[in-house]
Scaffold this active site. Structure first.
Site, PDB file in Angstrom:
ATOM      1  N   CYS A  27     -12.612  25.794  -3.595  1.00  0.00           N
ATOM      2  CA  CYS A  27     -13.254  25.678  -4.911  1.00  0.00           C
ATOM      3  C   CYS A  27     -14.664  25.151  -4.680  1.00  0.00           C
ATOM      4  O   CYS A  27     -15.247  25.400  -3.627  1.00  0.00           O
ATOM      5  CB  CYS A  27     -12.437  24.769  -5.826  1.00  0.00           C
ATOM      6  SG  CYS A  27     -12.262  23.090  -5.199  1.00  0.00           S
ATOM      7  N   ALA A  28     -15.207  24.407  -5.597  1.00  0.00           N
ATOM      8  CA  ALA A  28     -16.606  23.976  -5.487  1.00  0.00           C
ATOM      9  C   ALA A  28     -16.831  22.977  -4.362  1.00  0.00           C
ATOM     10  O   ALA A  28     -17.903  22.950  -3.756  1.00  0.00           O
ATOM     11  CB  ALA A  28     -17.065  23.370  -6.810  1.00  0.00           C
TER      12      ALA A  28
END
Length: 479
Positions: A27-28
């Site tokens: 993810c981020a």
């Protein structure tokens, strides 16, 4: 040699090698692993890596916090590991092999409501703004008029915004049934159609049912069916959606492909609509009313403070297990029955409390640059309603900040419930959450919010002086 070659090789070794990786994505800020055998992963060695800023396991996935450079590291890691790229949906499916029955059920519930949250947040903000301009008589020369009484512009804005609010909340069953068909991989337009039949203008609006002198009905000669709408109702929509999905799945197994395009939709949709209005709608309505009445009565009774204290203290641990997703359905049911929810404000306060504990850890570890790379973004995201990085990356790692946040959340929840704070709907679960609070309750919510900020910070610092996190600090010192 690429920038992260050595680190990628290290991480691959510490998670048990390529054969132990079922799925990996990112993810981020985090690498997300679904491991075939979690016992083969050496968590201590993973956390000792310079590149790694923390680890935790959630929803069947082993997650490694890397930071903003995670996408570059991920590309290098997958090349070295020989593990193919995959989607987050694939990762979720694979992760379920590591879940028990209850976790799987909660995961299903989360997958239904997660796609709806952006609309619900927008709806909450809109209802809050309409309250400000239409329900607060604090304006005008004498300070006793609302904005819509003073200005045609605000009156028109107030009426126009209801177009969006009504679409989100009154027609919520459409979104719920759509989300179920999307999750189950069945025909989404059929879900939309079924949802529309639950809120059709032909039906008596759900909000008009309690005061109706007579309820219209369909007369089939041998039986009658009440024409009741299920505006804003959650459980009837969930039950109807699953019936439609399973009917379609079953029919596709027995009807030949050459005629399935005609007969599967026909024999799935019509029975689902009939079952929804004859059986599931009334049953779901009763179940929803029963749940919302118990929660509301508990929070508004003489012992409401005790219920609030228990919920405020326990909500963060519920996030760890994933059980917090159940509160979405309860919040929406409370909104349907009582025009607002006194449960959601406590959730926003819990998020704020977790972020405040991280702020204290930022102050305590202000000379640790590596720690700040995790703690500062975690605190910001927590104050904006996303708690997992703060909880798993910082608070649970040390232990005592998590406890301090739970106590702060509990105290703030008692103040919120004790003063009757109500939210129009689900909103941004952090500091901006005040925009979803009913305007008359803003003052007391700000008081509760201040408590959720100050108490965890003070307690975290006190607990750190008491050496409650001594072992964690010693482990950090070895890095």
């Amino acid at each position: 040699m690429a920038k992260y070659t050595d680190s990628a090789k290290e991480l691959l070794e510490y998670v048990g090698g390529s054969d132990n990786i079922s799925v990996v994505t990112h993810c981020a800020t985090r690498m997300r692993f679904v491991l075939n055998d979690s016992n083969k992963a050496d968590l201590d060695k993973v956390e000792e890596m310079d590149l790694v800023k923390g680890t935790f396991t959630n929803a069947g996935q082993f997650q490694v916090i890397i930071g903003n450079e995670v996408s570059t590291f991920y590309n290098e890691f997958t090349k070295i590991a020989g593990v193919g790229d995959t989607s987050k949906e694939d990762a979720k499916v694979a992760a379920k092999q590591n879940m028990n029955f209850l976790q799987r059920m909660i995961s299903h519930l989360a997958e239904i409501f997660t796609p709806l949250i952006p609309a619900l947040v927008v709806g909450g903000l809109i209802l809050g703004f309409r309250n400000v301009i239409g329900a607060i008589p604090e304006f005008g020369p004498n300070g006793n008029q609302t904005l819509i009484e003073l200005s045609q512009f605000w009156a028109g804005t107030h009426a126009f915004l209801w177009l969006i609010g009504e679409a989100i909340f009154h027609f919520l069953p459409v979104g719920i049934v759509w989300a179920i068909t999307r999750k189950m991989g069945t025909t989404q337009i059929l879900g939309i159609v079924l949802g529309i039949t639950l809120v059709s203008p032909q039906l008596l609006n759900a909000y008009a049912v309690p005061g109706a002198e007579a309820i219209p009905f369909w007369d089939f000669g041998f039986a009658t069916v009440e024409m009741i709408g299920y505006q804003a109702q959650v459980i009837p929509a969930i039950l109807a959606g699953f019936v439609l999905a399973y009917l379609e799945i079953g029919l596709r197994k027995v009807i030949p492909n050459v005629i399935s395009m005609i007969f599967v939709p026909f024999f799935a949709l019509i029975p689902a609509v009939l079952i929804a209005h004859v059986v599931l709608g009334p049953i779901g309505w009763e179940i929803g009313s029963w749940i919302s009445n118990i929660v509301y009565s508990g929070l508004t009774s003489a012992f409401g403070w005790l219920f609030a204290a228990a919920f405020g203290f326990a909500y963060a641990p519920l996030v760890i297990t994933g059980l917090h997703h159940m509160t979405n359905a309860i919040d929406l049911q409370l909104m349907s029955e009582f025009g607002g929810t006194n449960l959601w404000p406590m959730i926003a306060l819990s998020n704020i409390a977790q972020g405040s504990a991280v702020v204290a850890m930022i102050i305590i570890n202000r000379h640790d640059e590596k720690e700040k790379q995790v703690s500062v973004p975690s605190a910001i995201s927590c104050y904006l309603g996303v708690t997992e990085p703060a909880m798993f990356g910082i608070n649970l790692k040390y232990g005592f900040p998590f406890l301090a946040a739970m106590i702060g959340s509990m105290t703030a929840a008692v103040i919120s419930v004790g003063s009757g704070v109500m939210a129009n709907s689900i909103g941004v679960g952090g500091i901006p959450g005040f925009l979803s609070i009913q305007a008359d309750d803003w003052a007391m919510f700000f008081v509760a919010m201040a408590v959720a900020i100050v108490v965890p910070i003070i307690l975290t610092m006190i607990f750190s002086k008491m050496k409650m996190g001594q072992n964690a600090f010693e482990r950090l010192g070895k890095k």
